[in-house]
Design an enzyme around this catalytic site. Sequence first.
Site, PDB file in Angstrom:
ATOM      1  N   THR A   8      30.978  32.645  35.329  1.00  0.00           N
ATOM      2  CA  THR A   8      31.691  31.641  36.135  1.00  0.00           C
ATOM      3  C   THR A   8      31.844  32.184  37.564  1.00  0.00           C
ATOM      4  O   THR A   8      31.956  33.390  37.765  1.00  0.00           O
ATOM      5  CB  THR A   8      33.087  31.301  35.550  1.00  0.00           C
ATOM      6  OG1 THR A   8      33.990  32.396  35.761  1.00  0.00           O
ATOM      7  CG2 THR A   8      33.019  30.982  34.068  1.00  0.00           C
ATOM      8  N   GLY A   9      31.832  31.270  38.538  1.00  0.00           N
ATOM      9  CA  GLY A   9      31.930  31.693  39.945  1.00  0.00           C
ATOM     10  C   GLY A   9      30.739  32.556  40.325  1.00  0.00           C
ATOM     11  O   GLY A   9      30.881  33.619  40.921  1.00  0.00           O
ATOM     12  N   GLY A  15      30.120  37.708  41.651  1.00  0.00           N
ATOM     13  CA  GLY A  15      29.408  36.983  40.602  1.00  0.00           C
ATOM     14  C   GLY A  15      27.905  36.948  40.864  1.00  0.00           C
ATOM     15  O   GLY A  15      27.088  37.215  39.974  1.00  0.00           O
ATOM     16  N   SER A 172      42.011  42.516  39.169  1.00  0.00           N
ATOM     17  CA  SER A 172      42.238  42.999  40.534  1.00  0.00           C
ATOM     18  C   SER A 172      43.239  44.140  40.498  1.00  0.00           C
ATOM     19  O   SER A 172      44.037  44.248  39.570  1.00  0.00           O
ATOM     20  CB  SER A 172      42.802  41.842  41.368  1.00  0.00           C
ATOM     21  OG  SER A 172      43.310  42.299  42.587  1.00  0.00           O
ATOM     22  N   TYR A 194      48.416  34.722  43.080  1.00  0.00           N
ATOM     23  CA  TYR A 194      47.164  35.446  42.783  1.00  0.00           C
ATOM     24  C   TYR A 194      47.456  36.679  41.925  1.00  0.00           C
ATOM     25  O   TYR A 194      46.862  36.890  40.868  1.00  0.00           O
ATOM     26  CB  TYR A 194      46.466  35.854  44.091  1.00  0.00           C
ATOM     27  CG  TYR A 194      45.156  36.585  43.887  1.00  0.00           C
ATOM     28  CD1 TYR A 194      43.988  35.885  43.583  1.00  0.00           C
ATOM     29  CD2 TYR A 194      45.084  37.969  44.000  1.00  0.00           C
ATOM     30  CE1 TYR A 194      42.785  36.546  43.391  1.00  0.00           C
ATOM     31  CE2 TYR A 194      43.881  38.645  43.809  1.00  0.00           C
ATOM     32  CZ  TYR A 194      42.749  37.926  43.500  1.00  0.00           C
ATOM     33  OH  TYR A 194      41.549  38.590  43.308  1.00  0.00           O
TER      34      TYR A 194
END
Length: 344
Positions: A8-9, A15, A172, A194
Amino acid sequence: MNKVVLVTGANSGIGMALCERLLSRDTEGLQLCLACRNMYRAQAARAALLTSHPTAQVALLQMDTSSISSVLTAAQEVKLRYNRLDYLYLNAGIMPNPQFDVKAFFKGIFSSNIITMFATGEGILTQKDDVTSDGLQEVFATNLFGHFLLIRELEPVLCQPDRTSHLIWTSSSNAHRSAFSLEDIQHRKGTQPYSSSKYASDLLNLALNTHFNKQGLYSSVICPGFVMTNLTYGILPSFPAFVWSLLMPVFWLIRMFTNTFTLTPYNGAEALFWLFKQKPESLDPQAKYHSLTSGLGNNYTQPRKMDIDLETSEALFEKLLQLESEVRKKLKEKQKASQHLHSA
């Protein structure tokens, strides 16, 4: 047997770099599927991959992880195309409208905290969140819940007898426990959606292993390090391009003192690529696998224990299941209402 890999992405940043690295390793034995929100960009990415690997099998899938109906439609399409999935890279993510705290930044530059500040964005970044048409917080929906729903929908192709499948999350170093609350999993009230969504993916990773390892499905989580991607450039939209060029030597210098400054998407994809080559059952579900780059530019992967616990991960899993059933119910009612409208 071809390995089926869905990312995905996949049309930019880490990606895209991952797709390039996977095809460089094994063009013939892969069926690669790029799941992207924007089909125009997806087609450009596919064309670029086929330019360097003309014989590769690269398919496209339209999917916006922030939209419930888009995820459900895409999942149906995947089940029609493939009878199994070997790897599902959960990489799509957004950090919308980041607010940059200039005062905190300059304070940090002249403190012993400088490396941590650059590596994690801690204290210098807050974000404004939006609400999707499904009534969910946008960052939560895009980075976490859309992926959760995708996994739930794809269970039949992920959990197969006598095979293992591997989920791999792009998390992250900005995933802080302090940003996350079980009482507010969508982070409606805070300013760090986020960070909250990334911490939630670390927790969910643990719960998925608890629930699915027996069915041959394993989950891992990575940190790409500090990478210059569109997400990074979006943090300082007011900075003209030449400022980034001026900052690059500073970043190279900082890299001599910390291995988390991976800087390029290629380097940032190191842990994603490394996990592709591992036996998923040999990995530690409590570790985050970090892409690291030495001062001399050598890439390697290192596991580091995550600040997570089973109890919180279970509680989050239950809340996500509950939200899933609410969302599906709402969607059914919406569809019924529109059918009623058309037949009227």
